[in-house]
Design an enzyme around this catalytic site. Structure first.
Site, PDB file in Angstrom:
ATOM      1  N   HIS A  48       0.840  -1.146  -0.037  1.00 45.16           N
ATOM      2  CA  HIS A  48      -0.028   0.116   0.114  1.00 45.16           C
ATOM      3  C   HIS A  48       0.838   1.180   0.072  1.00 45.16           C
ATOM      4  O   HIS A  48       2.170   1.184   0.221  1.00 45.16           O
ATOM      5  CB  HIS A  48      -0.994   0.066   1.221  1.00 45.16           C
TER       6      HIS A  48
HETATM    7  P1  TYD Z   1      -2.359  -3.918   7.854  1.00 47.85           P
HETATM    8  O1  TYD Z   1      -2.365  -2.502   7.337  1.00 47.85           O
HETATM    9  O2  TYD Z   1      -2.852  -4.877   7.034  1.00 47.85           O
HETATM   10  O3  TYD Z   1      -0.703  -4.603   8.067  1.00 47.85           O
HETATM   11  P2  TYD Z   1       0.447  -4.127   7.183  1.00 47.85           P
HETATM   12  O4  TYD Z   1       0.500  -2.903   6.548  1.00 47.85           O
HETATM   13  O5  TYD Z   1       1.608  -4.722   7.675  1.00 47.85           O
HETATM   14  O6  TYD Z   1       0.113  -5.248   6.026  1.00 47.85           O
HETATM   15  O7  TYD Z   1      -2.758  -4.121   9.306  1.00 47.85           O
HETATM   16  C1  TYD Z   1      -3.230  -5.319  10.051  1.00 47.85           C
HETATM   17  C2  TYD Z   1      -4.473  -5.146  10.804  1.00 47.85           C
HETATM   18  O8  TYD Z   1      -3.875  -4.075  12.070  1.00 47.85           O
HETATM   19  C3  TYD Z   1      -5.475  -4.396  10.016  1.00 47.85           C
HETATM   20  O9  TYD Z   1      -6.882  -4.937  10.835  1.00 47.85           O
HETATM   21  C4  TYD Z   1      -5.504  -2.651  10.536  1.00 47.85           C
HETATM   22  C5  TYD Z   1      -4.916  -2.894  12.053  1.00 47.85           C
HETATM   23  N1  TYD Z   1      -4.143  -1.723  12.536  1.00 47.85           N
HETATM   24  C6  TYD Z   1      -4.460  -0.959  13.542  1.00 47.85           C
HETATM   25  O10 TYD Z   1      -5.551  -1.078  14.064  1.00 47.85           O
HETATM   26  N2  TYD Z   1      -3.974  -0.126  13.771  1.00 47.85           N
HETATM   27  C7  TYD Z   1      -2.755   0.515  13.142  1.00 47.85           C
HETATM   28  O11 TYD Z   1      -1.841   1.188  13.722  1.00 47.85           O
HETATM   29  C8  TYD Z   1      -2.368  -0.468  12.043  1.00 47.85           C
HETATM   30  C9  TYD Z   1      -0.989  -0.112  11.615  1.00 47.85           C
HETATM   31  C10 TYD Z   1      -3.195  -1.671  11.679  1.00 47.85           C
END
Ligand code: TYD
Length: 140
Positions: A49
């Site tokens: 992303h």
């Molecule tokens: P995600 O964006 O999929 O992680 P990555 O960028 O590592 O692939 O996030 C995983 C989960 O965590 C998703 O359900 C959103 C949640 N999340 C939060 O609640 N707070 C945060 O600060 C972050 C970064 C993610």
């Protein structure tokens, strides 16, 4: 692509090493949130992303993590494998994080709270933003 690595100041004495990360001093933004990612299997890739406005700083004090950075015109791979430096991930960079070892912990300080609407999770949409110059003047 400009150099996105930031070397941190190490306070070292016979008791060990200490590193501090301060808003606007060690990273070029105000810190509102910190989070860390751990227990990720080796070779797993996360991310995929870009952010519309969020700026982040990433480091991995143990193990190794490979970060692919893509500004829409150029791609560069960085390896985070030490406690003394980290990677600035400004808004407008598509990024993918690959775990080189399962001990690796991805530590993050971020300029804002978690806002799902700030994410661009579709690569074509990301490229469209790049073509439109969406981030012009917005990046740190
Ligand atoms: P995600 O964006 O999929 O992680 P990555 O960028 O590592 O692939 O996030 C995983 C989960 O965590 C998703 O359900 C959103 C949640 N999340 C939060 O609640 N707070 C945060 O600060 C972050 C970064 C993610």
């Amino acid at each position: 692509m400009k150099n996105l690595i930031i070397d941190l100041k190490v306070h070292e004495d016979s008791r060990g090493k200490l590193i501090a990360i301060e808003s606007m001093h060690d990273v070029p933004f105000s810190i509102k949130r910190t989070y860390y990612v751990f227990d990720t299997p080796e070779n797993e890739v996360r991310g995929f992303h870009a952010h519309k406005a969020l700026n982040q700083f990433l480091w991995s004090p143990t193990g190794g993590i490979e970060i692919l950075m893509d500004d829409g015109n150029e791609k560069k791979v960085y390896v985070l494998d030490n406690a003394k430096s980290g990677l600035l991930v400004p808004c407008g960079y598509w990024h993918e994080m690959k775990w080189l070892s399962k001990e690796a912990i991805l530590c993050v300080v971020a300029s804002d709270y978690y806002v799902e609407e700030d994410y661009i999770r579709n690569y074509e949409e990301f490229k469209d933003h790049v073509v439109r110059g969406y981030w012009h003047g917005n990046q740190i």
